[in-house]
Design an enzyme around this catalytic site. Structure first.
Site, PDB file in Angstrom:
ATOM      1  N   HIS E 187       0.847  -1.205   0.000  1.00  0.00           N
ATOM      2  CA  HIS E 187       0.000   0.000   0.000  1.00  0.00           C
ATOM      3  C   HIS E 187       0.882   1.255   0.000  1.00  0.00           C
ATOM      4  O   HIS E 187       0.655   2.194  -0.772  1.00  0.00           O
ATOM      5  CB  HIS E 187      -0.897  -0.053   1.259  1.00  0.00           C
ATOM      6  CG  HIS E 187      -1.649   1.199   1.576  1.00  0.00           C
ATOM      7  ND1 HIS E 187      -3.006   1.328   1.377  1.00  0.00           N
ATOM      8  CD2 HIS E 187      -1.249   2.379   2.118  1.00  0.00           C
ATOM      9  CE1 HIS E 187      -3.401   2.531   1.762  1.00  0.00           C
ATOM     10  NE2 HIS E 187      -2.358   3.185   2.216  1.00  0.00           N
ATOM     11  N   ARG E 200      -1.044  13.653   3.232  1.00  0.00           N
ATOM     12  CA  ARG E 200      -1.926  12.676   3.889  1.00  0.00           C
ATOM     13  C   ARG E 200      -1.736  12.710   5.393  1.00  0.00           C
ATOM     14  O   ARG E 200      -0.631  12.975   5.885  1.00  0.00           O
ATOM     15  CB  ARG E 200      -1.599  11.255   3.430  1.00  0.00           C
ATOM     16  CG  ARG E 200      -1.691  11.043   1.956  1.00  0.00           C
ATOM     17  CD  ARG E 200      -1.162   9.668   1.589  1.00  0.00           C
ATOM     18  NE  ARG E 200      -2.059   8.618   2.085  1.00  0.00           N
ATOM     19  CZ  ARG E 200      -1.771   7.323   2.049  1.00  0.00           C
ATOM     20  NH1 ARG E 200      -0.590   6.906   1.579  1.00  0.00           N
ATOM     21  NH2 ARG E 200      -2.613   6.429   2.501  1.00  0.00           N
ATOM     22  N   ASP E 209     -15.772   5.247  17.242  1.00  0.00           N
ATOM     23  CA  ASP E 209     -16.952   5.400  16.392  1.00  0.00           C
ATOM     24  C   ASP E 209     -17.056   4.126  15.567  1.00  0.00           C
ATOM     25  O   ASP E 209     -16.430   3.127  15.921  1.00  0.00           O
ATOM     26  CB  ASP E 209     -16.837   6.652  15.505  1.00  0.00           C
ATOM     27  CG  ASP E 209     -15.465   6.787  14.887  1.00  0.00           C
ATOM     28  OD1 ASP E 209     -14.888   5.742  14.506  1.00  0.00           O
ATOM     29  OD2 ASP E 209     -14.946   7.900  14.800  1.00  0.00           O
ATOM     30  N   THR E 248     -17.656  10.031   1.487  1.00  0.00           N
ATOM     31  CA  THR E 248     -16.423  10.714   1.127  1.00  0.00           C
ATOM     32  C   THR E 248     -16.716  12.208   1.228  1.00  0.00           C
ATOM     33  O   THR E 248     -17.651  12.692   0.596  1.00  0.00           O
ATOM     34  CB  THR E 248     -16.025  10.364  -0.326  1.00  0.00           C
ATOM     35  OG1 THR E 248     -15.649   8.991  -0.385  1.00  0.00           O
ATOM     36  CG2 THR E 248     -14.868  11.230  -0.808  1.00  0.00           C
TER      37      THR E 248
END
Lengths: 265, 265, 265, 265, 265
Positions: E187, E200, E209, E248
């Protein structure tokens, strides 16, 4: 006593609403629209807003006469059926089924409906479209079966309506035409015993909304309808339904005048 | 002191509401509707809108008398039970269970309810329908088991109600009748020890909504009910439930007068 | 300066609210309710409506005194905890955890709460119920592990609360008791290192709502809590959770007076 | 008679709205934006609120002139198309398709739209973004196929618009480039027969929203469009769609003036 | 002409809002909060209610000065970033990203925000929390790769923000640490080419959550960002995402003053 008042009220409503439509309308060729292939069938369901019931009856009757006017005017070009869902379906209160040769005309009817004084109390619950096609008999289907399929359902009033939207899974569409036809023959045979008491009509929806088919049923015997669905759930083709219902719409078949009368109370 | 005022209030509410219903009503044959096959059971749940609680008590009592009138009138033809969900279920505040021989009659009751002054404060949370059928004993089921199944649950008040809607998966319906019967026998045996303290009733829903079954439970011992569900989750048949609950409705069994009293506070 | 005004305001609120509750209340045996098996735990979460914040402060304080009255009155019979979710959870603003021996009593509390002047500003976000049970130690679990499990978490304030609802898959329930026990031992061992800083309590929910378990956590160290959940996600038993959270409720532990003070601002 | 009034009204609306835009606007190079790669296409759909229809016509016309002004002003920089969904789609009433070289400019247009007097009646139903890319011909694709793909669809008005959002599954992305290309060639060949009557445009959405592609269609023959989708559902690539539609947007292509005229009625 | 008025308006807004904050605030050590591990990042998104836009501008400016006051005051203790989602995301209008060492402090900020005159127009759309952790380099990861990862992204304004919530599947967590590390190295290598133009930041959300990770991106080149996500979708690790997005969030990076200016128009 209560009944006499209701009867009188019914009379008042019908007279008032009846007065409005003075011009003679030439109806669309309803029989053709309801039987021929290449016709678009739209199922538009609506909820009445909370304000509707809080208005006084005179106001409601005035708005219902507008509803009648809008429907009658568009009936010149298309076939419009109305159903009462309230009480039997939690999805919506009213259902309109519209058959037209062009969806643009159906859109114009629904625009006029929603833009009318009555329409301001409607909230759209769902809109589904399908196209009628010629029955695609399975090659090699016995002639006796074909003949049986052409026998119309028993005449007489069929007060209940059920509309079930269907989405097939990706596996279904990747089967060969022969495999699908074989499964459809099994499906057809399972349905046959219920043809007399349950009237069916099929609409092809792929691409027009998030469905592949819309199945429409009318019956006076809900028990038979339930047996029909149970029979259909047991054939192989049923395993290829990704969605069956959700929502299932259950209601009663009404004339426009009956709907108006009910909503005027 | 607080209690005396509440007792007085209760008295006032009951007298006011009681006065309204002067005509003697001949009840539908409730016992038959609740025990025979071929009867439609409708579960209609409603939420009270935000305005309901903001009205003064006199107004609320006036509207509750209308509720009583509507229910009593329709009880001539059908069996109507009421349940209080508020506080125990986040799905709705009130649940009506209606048994009738024709769903058209149930629709008329719910139309009258929603069209009434009280009904204007109701928002439909859900409507589910099922049909009662004769118990379909598994062929080869031991007579001793059949006999045990016929023993009614212990008498006495059962204050809690639970309603669980069920949807089977496509695999279930493609099993042979024998395979399904064998699984149902295992299911039945698992449930047997709880028959005395948990009363059950089954409705067949296929086609009438997006369910296959509606299961109804009454109990005074929620612990036993929980053990019953745990026992049922361990049998093979449970693996064929695509939906079990969602929502699970939990509430308390109330008379119409108790509901009215609660809502009048 | 700002702080002094806030301190004064806090004083005013507490005096006003404190005045209301004159009668001495005899609290329910809170310790017993919170530690014994066979107790029903209800988690009821609420959102404040848009009107709440638009009222002037005097009105809000008047309504909060009603809240205090309702809670204090019911604390005679049950244990009631309050939590502030607003700002940390998008699911709701307030959470009540109620322990009672009968759900009917919990229902009466929530009816009184929702029917009160304060309650008219509450919208129910969710209601979940579970039953406490005796710890069901795995047969053959080492005594040292059992002993470790009985060590209470470190004393001291634990400001954060997390509630995670859980639904197991059908495979879980079809495992043998031994298989489930073995998985639970692995689960227990994974959780052990966090026992000191994260307090846990388990409720069995099957049948009472659409869950199988409700897990309740208190901690002052959210990092430890996160490590605990990560550890639990790595054991085999986790693969049998069909639902884990959705919603996860995260909030802060508050006394009733702290909640009132926050909402009065 | 009715038609004459509508014609007059149409005239009034167009004159009033036309008066507002006095300055000459230099349109963005619409052709380039609609044909080149590297352009962002945004699909923003809106519902009209319940208040919209309750206003008198003068007020609505005033607000629609504002709409015209906002769109005309931003058309200097971007290409803006409008579509009428009401009546054909239950998802929204209006759809804007915006092509711009920077999403910041699209954002500014939508901010101005929503902030305008007209925009206060709009509720956002959905916003999707995609990027246009150079057609990525499959290596080894026959030149004859490439040539056929470049033939534009038949000229003439195409009144219907359909927008279908697509999300591929994880398996799709883990295939090799060659495997995906082979499947896309099969997809392309299946679509070819419909190229004349159904116009298509593709947008790459990955990362900009919860989609991978947005497919846009225009046609005057919905039957052909349905056949196209049925053909696409039968190729292997279709099995890699995790989401196809949901919602499928169906509407009619309109000029801004036609939209204004419809909403002014 | 239009621009001059807007420029003047912008001046007025900034002066008015600027006047309010007279006291000098000592900002929290923003750099430390944004770079160190063990910091809680909260993403709280809000929609503006329908009433917001219907107020006159003076009222809106007054409320926006309150917003400025609340944010400035809390910036003493935490890092608060604001983003404009309206027009680019259908999920919400505004996004706050808050970094704090204790979630209690974040809660206090959001309580003050929602309780303020401005906050009464906010509806919570979503709240997500994550914890920053030290980069957990894969054992055996080449030093050259580690070095490349430490190169900061190109300086200069990055106007676009994207936030993607992620939930891993149960299989992911049952992999061994080595297996996960190997996949993460793949990745990381796939992401490397985009490090210069796409910034990022990763947050660990498990337990706080219903997520496992929150990924935050800033870029001036959305095309590069799209290529980055496409590259990440092709590595094995992507197959272990049960949820990726939904929603998103796409928006633009704004200073508080820019947000205020936009909302004041």
């Amino acid at each position: 006593m209560r009944l006499s008042i209701m009867t009188f009220m019914r009379f008042v409503v019908l007279v008032l609403v009846g007065l409005v439509v003075v011009q003679a309308v030439e109806a669309a060729d309803r029989d053709k629209l309801l039987s021929e292939p290449g016709v678009y069938g739209t199922f538009a369901s609506f909820s009445l807003d909370a304000d509707w019931g809080k208005q006084n009856q005179a106001l409601r009757i005035a708005q219902l006469t507008v509803l009648k006017g809008v429907v009658e005017q568009h009936r010149e070009k298309m076939a419009i059926d109305v159903y009462l869902l309230r009480g039997l379906s939690d999805h919506a209160d009213l259902l309109f089924r519209v058959h037209a040769t062009e969806l643009r005309e159906t859109q114009q009817f629904l625009l006029d409906l929603q833009g009318s004084l009555f329409g301001k109390h409607l909230t759209t619950a769902g809109v589904m479209h399908g196209l009628t096609k010629k029955a695609n008999y399975v090659p090699g289907m016995p002639d006796s079966l074909k003949a049986e399929l052409k026998i119309p359902s028993d005449p007489g009033s069929k007060p209940y309506v059920i509309v079930i939207p269907i989405r097939k899974d990706a596996d279904w569409w990747s089967l060969s035409q022969e495999q699908r036809a074989a499964m459809m023959q099994e499906h057809t045979e399972a349905a046959l015993p219920y043809g007399k008491t349950v009237k069916r009509k099929l609409y092809h929806a792929t691409g027009l909304d998030d469905l592949d088919f819309i199945t429409y049923f009318e019956t006076s015997r809900l028990e038979d309808f339930q047996s029909l669905i149970l029979a259909l759930e047991k054939v192989k083709e049923f395993r290829h339904n990704r969605r069956f219902g959700h929502p299932t719409l259950l209601g009663t078949v009404k004339s426009l005048d009956e709907i108006i009368e009910t909503l005027a109370q």
